[in-house]
Design a protein around this motif. Structure first.
Motif, PDB file in Angstrom:
ATOM      1  N   VAL A   9      17.782   0.850  -8.276  1.00 31.42           N
ATOM      2  CA  VAL A   9      16.888  -0.207  -8.712  1.00 31.42           C
ATOM      3  C   VAL A   9      16.801  -1.194  -7.557  1.00 31.42           C
ATOM      4  N   LEU A  10      15.583  -1.417  -7.071  1.00 37.59           N
ATOM      5  CA  LEU A  10      15.357  -2.346  -5.974  1.00 37.59           C
ATOM      6  C   LEU A  10      14.304  -3.355  -6.386  1.00 37.59           C
ATOM      7  N   ARG A  11      14.476  -4.582  -5.935  1.00 40.70           N
ATOM      8  CA  ARG A  11      13.519  -5.646  -6.245  1.00 40.70           C
ATOM      9  C   ARG A  11      13.274  -6.431  -4.966  1.00 40.70           C
ATOM     10  N   ILE A  12      12.023  -6.833  -4.780  1.00 41.63           N
ATOM     11  CA  ILE A  12      11.659  -7.567  -3.576  1.00 41.63           C
ATOM     12  C   ILE A  12      10.677  -8.675  -3.953  1.00 41.63           C
ATOM     13  N   GLU A  13      10.797  -9.802  -3.276  1.00 38.06           N
ATOM     14  CA  GLU A  13       9.838 -10.886  -3.472  1.00 38.06           C
ATOM     15  C   GLU A  13       8.696 -10.709  -2.494  1.00 38.06           C
ATOM     16  N   LEU A  14       7.489 -11.007  -2.957  1.00 39.87           N
ATOM     17  CA  LEU A  14       6.283 -10.824  -2.162  1.00 39.87           C
ATOM     18  C   LEU A  14       5.412 -12.064  -2.268  1.00 39.87           C
ATOM     19  N   ARG A  15       4.633 -12.319  -1.252  1.00 40.96           N
ATOM     20  CA  ARG A  15       3.638 -13.385  -1.317  1.00 40.96           C
ATOM     21  C   ARG A  15       2.334 -12.794  -1.818  1.00 40.96           C
ATOM     22  N   ALA A  16       2.314 -12.546  -3.121  1.00 39.15           N
ATOM     23  CA  ALA A  16       1.139 -11.940  -3.744  1.00 39.15           C
ATOM     24  C   ALA A  16       1.159 -12.253  -5.234  1.00 39.15           C
ATOM     25  N   THR A  17      -0.020 -12.286  -5.809  1.00 42.07           N
ATOM     26  CA  THR A  17      -0.126 -12.501  -7.241  1.00 42.07           C
ATOM     27  C   THR A  17       0.159 -11.187  -7.973  1.00 42.07           C
ATOM     28  N   ALA A  18       0.394 -11.299  -9.261  1.00 44.57           N
ATOM     29  CA  ALA A  18       0.610 -10.098 -10.072  1.00 44.57           C
ATOM     30  C   ALA A  18      -0.611  -9.187 -10.026  1.00 44.57           C
ATOM     31  N   ASN A  19      -1.814  -9.771 -10.012  1.00 49.08           N
ATOM     32  CA  ASN A  19      -3.033  -8.954  -9.950  1.00 49.08           C
ATOM     33  C   ASN A  19      -3.159  -8.219  -8.617  1.00 49.08           C
ATOM     34  N   GLN A  20      -2.812  -8.884  -7.512  1.00 50.04           N
ATOM     35  CA  GLN A  20      -2.859  -8.232  -6.200  1.00 50.04           C
ATOM     36  C   GLN A  20      -1.865  -7.070  -6.144  1.00 50.04           C
ATOM     37  N   ILE A  21      -0.678  -7.290  -6.690  1.00 49.95           N
ATOM     38  CA  ILE A  21       0.343  -6.244  -6.688  1.00 49.95           C
ATOM     39  C   ILE A  21      -0.131  -5.056  -7.530  1.00 49.95           C
ATOM     40  N   ARG A  22      -0.649  -5.336  -8.715  1.00 51.94           N
ATOM     41  CA  ARG A  22      -1.135  -4.260  -9.583  1.00 51.94           C
ATOM     42  C   ARG A  22      -2.232  -3.458  -8.882  1.00 51.94           C
ATOM     43  N   GLN A  23      -3.128  -4.154  -8.225  1.00 48.46           N
ATOM     44  CA  GLN A  23      -4.239  -3.485  -7.553  1.00 48.46           C
ATOM     45  C   GLN A  23      -3.741  -2.474  -6.522  1.00 48.46           C
ATOM     46  N   VAL A  24      -2.772  -2.862  -5.692  1.00 45.45           N
ATOM     47  CA  VAL A  24      -2.312  -1.933  -4.654  1.00 45.45           C
ATOM     48  C   VAL A  24      -1.407  -0.839  -5.202  1.00 45.45           C
ATOM     49  N   LEU A  25      -0.907  -1.009  -6.424  1.00 45.51           N
ATOM     50  CA  LEU A  25      -0.087   0.035  -7.036  1.00 45.51           C
ATOM     51  C   LEU A  25      -0.895   1.058  -7.826  1.00 45.51           C
ATOM     52  N   VAL A  26      -2.122   0.706  -8.228  1.00 45.30           N
ATOM     53  CA  VAL A  26      -2.870   1.626  -9.094  1.00 45.30           C
ATOM     54  C   VAL A  26      -4.208   2.091  -8.522  1.00 45.30           C
ATOM     55  N   GLU A  27      -4.683   1.497  -7.450  1.00 48.82           N
ATOM     56  CA  GLU A  27      -5.958   1.933  -6.870  1.00 48.82           C
ATOM     57  C   GLU A  27      -5.712   2.939  -5.747  1.00 48.82           C
ATOM     58  N   PRO A  28      -6.248   4.157  -5.880  1.00 52.65           N
ATOM     59  CA  PRO A  28      -5.999   5.206  -4.898  1.00 52.65           C
ATOM     60  C   PRO A  28      -6.325   4.825  -3.453  1.00 52.65           C
ATOM     61  N   GLU A  29      -7.393   4.063  -3.222  1.00 53.25           N
ATOM     62  CA  GLU A  29      -7.715   3.685  -1.843  1.00 53.25           C
ATOM     63  C   GLU A  29      -6.612   2.837  -1.230  1.00 53.25           C
ATOM     64  N   ALA A  30      -6.030   1.944  -2.019  1.00 46.12           N
ATOM     65  CA  ALA A  30      -4.915   1.130  -1.525  1.00 46.12           C
ATOM     66  C   ALA A  30      -3.663   1.990  -1.380  1.00 46.12           C
ATOM     67  N   TYR A  44      -9.997   9.786  -5.194  1.00 44.13           N
ATOM     68  CA  TYR A  44     -10.311   8.367  -5.373  1.00 44.13           C
ATOM     69  C   TYR A  44     -10.406   7.980  -6.847  1.00 44.13           C
ATOM     70  N   ALA A  45     -10.062   8.894  -7.747  1.00 42.65           N
ATOM     71  CA  ALA A  45     -10.123   8.585  -9.174  1.00 42.65           C
ATOM     72  C   ALA A  45      -9.026   7.591  -9.527  1.00 42.65           C
ATOM     73  N   PRO A  46      -9.322   6.630 -10.386  1.00 44.84           N
ATOM     74  CA  PRO A  46      -8.306   5.631 -10.754  1.00 44.84           C
ATOM     75  C   PRO A  46      -7.131   6.273 -11.487  1.00 44.84           C
ATOM     76  N   LEU A  47      -5.983   5.623 -11.385  1.00 43.54           N
ATOM     77  CA  LEU A  47      -4.809   6.099 -12.104  1.00 43.54           C
ATOM     78  C   LEU A  47      -4.976   5.808 -13.592  1.00 43.54           C
ATOM     79  N   THR A  48      -4.679   6.796 -14.379  1.00 46.68           N
ATOM     80  CA  THR A  48      -4.690   6.677 -15.834  1.00 46.68           C
ATOM     81  C   THR A  48      -3.524   7.509 -16.361  1.00 46.68           C
TER      82      THR A  48
END
Length: 132
Positions: A9-30, A44-48
């Motif tokens: 289990v690893l945790r890291i602090e980031l300078r990003a909003t929750a929405n920015q983090i979600r976007q890069v975790l679920v959008e295939p292009e990112a 390029y299909a979205p994660l579901t």
């Protein structure tokens, strides 16, 4: 599956909003830009929930299936080269990843590298967005 059971289990602090983090975790292009284990460039299909992706770590295939996807979590089920689960949680300024799997691969090191790649990608994205 042969290998060693690994849990981290690893945790890291980031300078990003929750929405920015979600976007890069679920959008295939990112994901293609920061996911180090060979994210497929043609998908390029979205994660579901239920979506399956074949990843590569060198010559080793890893079949990844989205098990759960919420507003603040993403859970993968891995098979083939890695057999287990990886769960991402996030919020304002942080991300945590938990891994439980069997493999011959050094998964803890790979998971740490993955977090560094995510952090570096988000830093680049937020710097680009804040420039005039």
């Amino acid at each position: 599956m042969f290998g060693q059971f690994q849990h981290s289990v690893l945790r890291i602090e980031l300078r990003a909003t929750a929405n920015q983090i979600r976007q890069v975790l679920v959008e295939p292009e990112a994901l293609q830009r920061w996911w180090f284990a060979g994210w497929p460039t043609e998908d390029y299909a979205p994660l579901t929930p239920g979506k399956t992706v074949e990843l590569w770590w060198g010559v080793l295939p890893i079949l990844a299936q989205v098990r759960d996807l919420g507003s603040d979590c993403l859970r993968w089920r891995f098979s083939q080269g890695v057999d287990g689960f990886q769960t991402w949680y996030w919020g304002e300024g942080w991300v945590q990843v938990q891994l439980e799997a069997v493999s011959f691969l050094p998964l803890g090191m790979g998971q740490m590298w993955q977090l560094w790649q995510l952090r570096d990608y988000l830093q680049t994205q937020t710097q680009t967005q804040t420039r005039p």
